[in-house]
Scaffold this motif. Sequence first.
Motif, PDB file in Angstrom:
ATOM      1  N   ASN A 148       0.790  -1.343   0.039  1.00  0.00           N
ATOM      2  CA  ASN A 148      -0.050  -0.015  -0.035  1.00  0.00           C
ATOM      3  C   ASN A 148       0.799   1.446   0.031  1.00  0.00           C
ATOM      4  N   TRP A 149       2.001   1.231   0.342  1.00  0.00           N
ATOM      5  CA  TRP A 149       2.964   2.451   0.277  1.00  0.00           C
ATOM      6  C   TRP A 149       4.089   2.452  -0.683  1.00  0.00           C
ATOM      7  N   ASN A 150       4.596   1.209  -1.091  1.00  0.00           N
ATOM      8  CA  ASN A 150       5.635   1.270  -1.967  1.00  0.00           C
ATOM      9  C   ASN A 150       5.230   1.038  -3.381  1.00  0.00           C
ATOM     10  N   GLY A 166      10.700  10.320  -4.849  1.00  0.00           N
ATOM     11  CA  GLY A 166       9.348  10.882  -5.288  1.00  0.00           C
ATOM     12  C   GLY A 166       8.444  10.094  -4.856  1.00  0.00           C
ATOM     13  N   THR A 167       7.384  10.891  -4.020  1.00  0.00           N
ATOM     14  CA  THR A 167       6.456  10.193  -3.712  1.00  0.00           C
ATOM     15  C   THR A 167       4.907  10.721  -3.487  1.00  0.00           C
ATOM     16  N   TRP A 168       4.188  10.373  -2.804  1.00  0.00           N
ATOM     17  CA  TRP A 168       2.731  10.978  -2.912  1.00  0.00           C
ATOM     18  C   TRP A 168       2.326  11.591  -1.579  1.00  0.00           C
ATOM     19  N   VAL A 215      -3.684   7.322  -6.426  1.00  0.00           N
ATOM     20  CA  VAL A 215      -3.254   6.245  -5.609  1.00  0.00           C
ATOM     21  C   VAL A 215      -4.482   5.536  -5.202  1.00  0.00           C
ATOM     22  N   ARG A 216      -4.939   4.194  -5.391  1.00  0.00           N
ATOM     23  CA  ARG A 216      -6.043   3.430  -5.195  1.00  0.00           C
ATOM     24  C   ARG A 216      -7.008   4.392  -5.573  1.00  0.00           C
ATOM     25  N   GLY A 217      -7.265   4.912  -6.587  1.00  0.00           N
ATOM     26  CA  GLY A 217      -8.523   5.745  -7.193  1.00  0.00           C
ATOM     27  C   GLY A 217      -8.552   7.195  -6.357  1.00  0.00           C
ATOM     28  N   ASP A 234      -1.196  14.928  -4.133  1.00  0.00           N
ATOM     29  CA  ASP A 234      -0.103  15.443  -4.626  1.00  0.00           C
ATOM     30  C   ASP A 234       1.062  14.732  -4.939  1.00  0.00           C
ATOM     31  N   ALA A 235       1.853  15.130  -5.900  1.00  0.00           N
ATOM     32  CA  ALA A 235       3.190  14.510  -6.273  1.00  0.00           C
ATOM     33  C   ALA A 235       4.250  15.362  -5.595  1.00  0.00           C
TER      34      ALA A 235
END
Length: 193
Positions: A37-39, A139-141, A168-170, A174-175
Amino acid sequence: MRIHLQGEKVILRDIRAEDIDTIYYWKYEAEDREHLNWNGPYKPLDPYTREEYRALPRHQESLALVGTDAPRTELMIEIDGELKGSVGRYWVSEETNWCEIGIVIYDSRYWQNGYGREAFRMWIDYLFTHMDTVRLGIGTWSGNERMIKLAAHMGMVEEARVRKARIVRGEYYDAIKMGILREEWESGNKTFE
């Protein structure tokens, strides 16, 4: 030259052929798969058989680096004698020597008590020592608060935010780009806590 970096709580080491089956287990078979769920890439896993997974080019490329002097693209995180995660890097631009880095600890029992922090610190130190790069980043969300907090602990600062640019999951998030320069790391990496 084999890589084996010993920390207080974790070991970072080269991948072994048998590690691929362990990674497959954590991705496809383990009851505890919260790490997915995180990677990235935040979408359903490609449906590989164990044999197909073993033969993926990325695994073969990582195994081919073992025993060479080339900077690694990934190292395994070993805790208490068992493979519990990995750290990695990938090129955003080879021309500008810009790579992004990441970490995943598969076993959620090890998400506390500084295991990830120590492994990520060792990885950043390894990369700045073995690569001619002026910056490392992630780089993440915006919903990945755990990664944002870890990056901040390493001294990384937010460099960019693009609003509602990641799904992410619909849901839209923010990026976020965070990074640290070599001179910042070298002057402060012992004090980041």
